[in-house]
Every structure is written in C-alpha cells, then in structure tokens.
Design an enzyme around this catalytic site. Structure first.
Site, PDB file in Angstrom:
ATOM      1  N   GLU A  98      32.368   8.298   1.288  1.00 28.07           N
ATOM      2  CA  GLU A  98      33.628   8.481   1.167  1.00 28.07           C
ATOM      3  C   GLU A  98      34.461   9.644   0.781  1.00 28.07           C
ATOM      4  OE1 GLU A  98      35.390   5.982   4.662  1.00 28.07           O
ATOM      5  OE2 GLU A  98      37.481   7.088   4.515  1.00 28.07           O
ATOM      6  N   CYS A 120      41.045   2.191   8.967  1.00 23.81           N
ATOM      7  CA  CYS A 120      40.781   2.448  10.381  1.00 23.81           C
ATOM      8  C   CYS A 120      40.934   0.703  10.950  1.00 23.81           C
ATOM      9  CB  CYS A 120      39.454   2.781  10.756  1.00 23.81           C
ATOM     10  SG  CYS A 120      38.155   1.131  10.210  1.00 23.81           S
TER      11      CYS A 120
HETATM   12  O1  0CN Z   1      29.042  -0.008   5.708  1.00 22.98           O
HETATM   13  P1  0CN Z   1      29.079   1.136   6.813  1.00 22.98           P
HETATM   14  O2  0CN Z   1      28.716   2.603   6.356  1.00 22.98           O
HETATM   15  O3  0CN Z   1      30.627   1.990   5.092  1.00 22.98           O
HETATM   16  P2  0CN Z   1      31.443   2.126   4.259  1.00 22.98           P
HETATM   17  O4  0CN Z   1      32.038   0.572   3.883  1.00 22.98           O
HETATM   18  O5  0CN Z   1      30.863   1.619   2.873  1.00 22.98           O
HETATM   19  O6  0CN Z   1      32.418   3.320   4.645  1.00 22.98           O
HETATM   20  O7  0CN Z   1      30.216   1.161   7.585  1.00 22.98           O
HETATM   21  C1  0CN Z   1      31.438   2.694   8.070  1.00 22.98           C
HETATM   22  C2  0CN Z   1      32.393   3.648   7.848  1.00 22.98           C
HETATM   23  C3  0CN Z   1      32.141   4.502   7.483  1.00 22.98           C
HETATM   24  C4  0CN Z   1      33.132   5.161   7.311  1.00 22.98           C
HETATM   25 FE1  SF4 Z   2      34.342   3.887   9.383  1.00 27.18          FE
HETATM   26 FE2  SF4 Z   2      36.051   2.835  11.153  1.00 27.18          FE
HETATM   27 FE3  SF4 Z   2      34.712   5.156  11.454  1.00 27.18          FE
HETATM   28 FE4  SF4 Z   2      33.283   2.802  10.953  1.00 27.18          FE
HETATM   29  S1  SF4 Z   2      35.749   3.062  12.515  1.00 27.18           S
HETATM   30  S2  SF4 Z   2      32.856   4.519  10.839  1.00 27.18           S
HETATM   31  S3  SF4 Z   2      34.552   1.523  10.066  1.00 27.18           S
HETATM   32  S4  SF4 Z   2      35.871   4.836   9.717  1.00 27.18           S
END
Ligand code: 0CN
Ligand code: SF4
Length: 324
Positions: free
Chosen positions: A134, A203
């Site tokens: 990200e 978020c």
């Molecule tokens: O675990 P995720 O795939 O990603 P990160 O927590 O490492 O960012 O969860 C989804 C979050 C997003 C974007």
């Molecule tokens: Fe990542 Fe939050 Fe979006 Fe889930 S809602 S994909 S944790 S930014």
C-alpha cells in the site's frame, strides 16, 4: 460429562473480512466466472494464503509484477486490494492488457488526497510501513521526492522538509491507531501548518478491529489473532493485544499452527481475525480448542459494520448480460 477443562472464548466483533477485502475477492471470483481461467492477479489479492490458494485452485495466477505475465495474453489482470503505483496501470495500458482494479476504495481515497495536495503545491508526509504494497502504491501516485515516508515518532522528530509551511499528511489505512496518533502529534507540533484531513486515513475496519481487541484482551488469559504475518492490520491486532496486557497475544494462520504449550492453564481466550482472514479459519481454530476444552463462546460486540463497496461496472454489466 467430559473431563475437559472449561474454556471461555470471547469472540471479537467486528472481526475478519472488511468491505474492501470482500469486494476484492469477489472481483477475482467474478472475473474467473466471466472470462474463464487464467485470470492474473498482481500480488496476493489480500494477505491471506488460504484465500490465495482457494483462488489459485479456481484458476487465478498470482504474480508480483506485470512482466511475469506472458506478452499478448488476453486474460485480465487484477490489481490487489492494497493499490498500485500509477506506473502499473500505465504499463498495463502500454501492453494493451485488460485490467481490473481491486484497490479498496478507501485506499483510492488516499491516492486522490495525495494527488490533490500535490496539485495545491504541498509536499506530502505519508505515515506507513516501508516496503508494504500500500505504501509503494501511495508513494507511486506522485513523482519521486514529493512524498516522504515517516514510520516512527523518531522519524517525525528528525524530519526536515524543504518547505515546512507547505506540508500535507496522509497515512496507510492499516496502521496502529495509537502509534499513528503519537506520530501525528509530533508532526503537528513541529509543523503547525500541516494540512491533515479531518483525521488520519486509518480505515473503519482497522479501527474497529483494534477497538474490539482493546475491550476483550484485558478480560482474557490469552489472545489469538487469526491472520497472516504479511497482513499489516492483523499484525497490529497482535500488538494491541500485547499492549492491553495480555500475557499471550499471538497470530495463528491455521489451527495446525497453534502452539499448545503457550495456552497451557488458560481459562479464557479472546479470538479475533484480521480484515483478510476468512471466518472458516476462525471456526477451525475454535474447533481445535473444542477438542481439548469444554468451550463456551460469547460474542463481544464493540461496533456494527454495514459498509459494502460496489464492484467495477464492467463486471456488473457482464453479470447482467449473462443473466445472472
Ligand atoms: O491483510 P490485508 O490484505 O492487507 P494489510 O493489512 O497488510 O494492508 O487486508 C486488507 C487491507 C487492505 C488494503
Ligand atoms: Fe484495507 Fe480497510 Fe479497505 Fe479493508 S476496508 S481493504 S482494511 S482499507
């Protein structure tokens, strides 16, 4: 009567899939249905091996970079939930690839914020973890040098911007709420003119899952976070559990990973799951404890979530055309 010792499980709610993860997985699933295999996915669609293995079994092919995809393929490529630098869709267009963007809309929102600040002539401070996809994606929204990465309070104290009166702040979405607010405090006191959105960009899902652990962890002997080590939001939950004073706060990917010695003698256990961890894995972990303990499960609800995101129009249209 069983001879098993009693174990009270407190199940955090909310836990597990967020709206962005749900949407991203749905995009891969629908693309496989509409276009057939293979469908290429750039990076783990979400940071969970079980999810990735499941999609791979259905015909998704995971790559880290577009140059791993054969030249001239007509198969679609999907960008993961974590977002990509602008160079990635640019390369896809250059190669005439058909791409679908599964970037979470809340990550895209941060990209747009960064672009707006840059248009207004500000340099940007990004709070995040170096090397996380990200962070690479957000930094890649602007030319090199326009975004400076700050990871710690020490970084914030040492930061020497070229124009201290013309700064803006954005963040990774999956950070520790508490660590981030300490960093923001330093930046605001050093650069009072820094432009910050109403709050940082962590978020709702990250915030809510941390909040639930803060409530549950002090009430239990041990805390389990179902998730993956490369999942930022999941790792933050382990830390929140530790800081709440839980003697044992550990991540578990699958029930098979449980180190039973760590849980010897406990009478209560908190369980949560990162935003990319499927509920089946939570059930698997509970079932593993139920083999050794007489478990009672209580849900600890600290917030309600009713957020859902639309899937890209091209899939909706194809869905309608095929009469689904
Ligand atoms: O675990 P995720 O795939 O990603 P990160 O927590 O490492 O960012 O969860 C989804 C979050 C997003 C974007
Ligand atoms: Fe990542 Fe939050 Fe979006 Fe889930 S809602 S994909 S944790 S930014």
């Amino acid at each position: 009567m069983t001879g098993k010792p009693h174990l009270k499980i407190l199940l955090c709610a909310p836990r597990g899939f967020c709206a962005g993860v749900d949407r991203a997985i749905q995009i891969v699933d629908l693309a496989l249905k509409k276009f057939g295999a293979p469908v290429y996915v750039r990076h783990e669609i979400v940071h969970n091996k079980y999810v990735v293995d499941g999609l791979r079994a259905k015909g998704a092919v995971f790559v880290e970079e577009l140059d791993e995809i054969p030249e001239g393929t007509e198969a679609p490529v999907i960008f993961s939930a974590h977002g990509v630098a602008r160079s990635v869709p640019a390369e896809a267009r250059h190669r005439n690839m058909f791409y679908l963007d599964a970037t979470c809309p809340l990550v895209t929102k941060v990209h747009v914020e960064a672009q707006r600040h840059a248009e207004d002539g500000r340099d940007i401070v990004l709070i995040g973890h170096k090397g996380h996809p990200e962070v690479i994606g957000t930094m890649g929204q602007l030319p090199p040098g326009r975004i400076s990465l700050i990871e710690t309070v020490a970084d914030a104290e040492a930061f020497a911007p070229r124009d201290p009166d013309n700064l803006a702040l954005v963040t990774q979405t999956t950070l520790s709420v508490d660590d981030t607010s300490a960093i923001v405090l330093v930046l605001k006191s050093r650069f009072p003119a820094i432009s910050v959105a109403h709050k940082e960009d962590i978020c709702y899902a990250t915030t809510n899952r941390q909040e639930a652990v803060k409530v549950v962890a002090p009430q239990v002997d041990a805390m389990i976070v179902v998730g993956a080590p490369n999942s930022s939001n999941s790792m933050r939950l382990v830390e929140v559990g530790e800081r709440a004073g839980c003697r044992v706060s550990v991540m578990v990917q699958r029930a098979g990973d449980i180190d039973w010695d760590q849980f010897a003698g406990i009478t209560s256990l908190g369980i949560t799951a990162g935003a990319s961890a499927p509920e089946q894995l939570v059930e698997e972990v509970i079932a593993a404890f139920a083999e050794r303990y007489a478990v009672s499960v209580e849900i600890a609800t600290t917030a309600e979530e009713h957020i859902a995101f639309n899937i890209p129009r091209v899939l909706r249209e194809l869905e309608a055309a095929s009469g689904r």
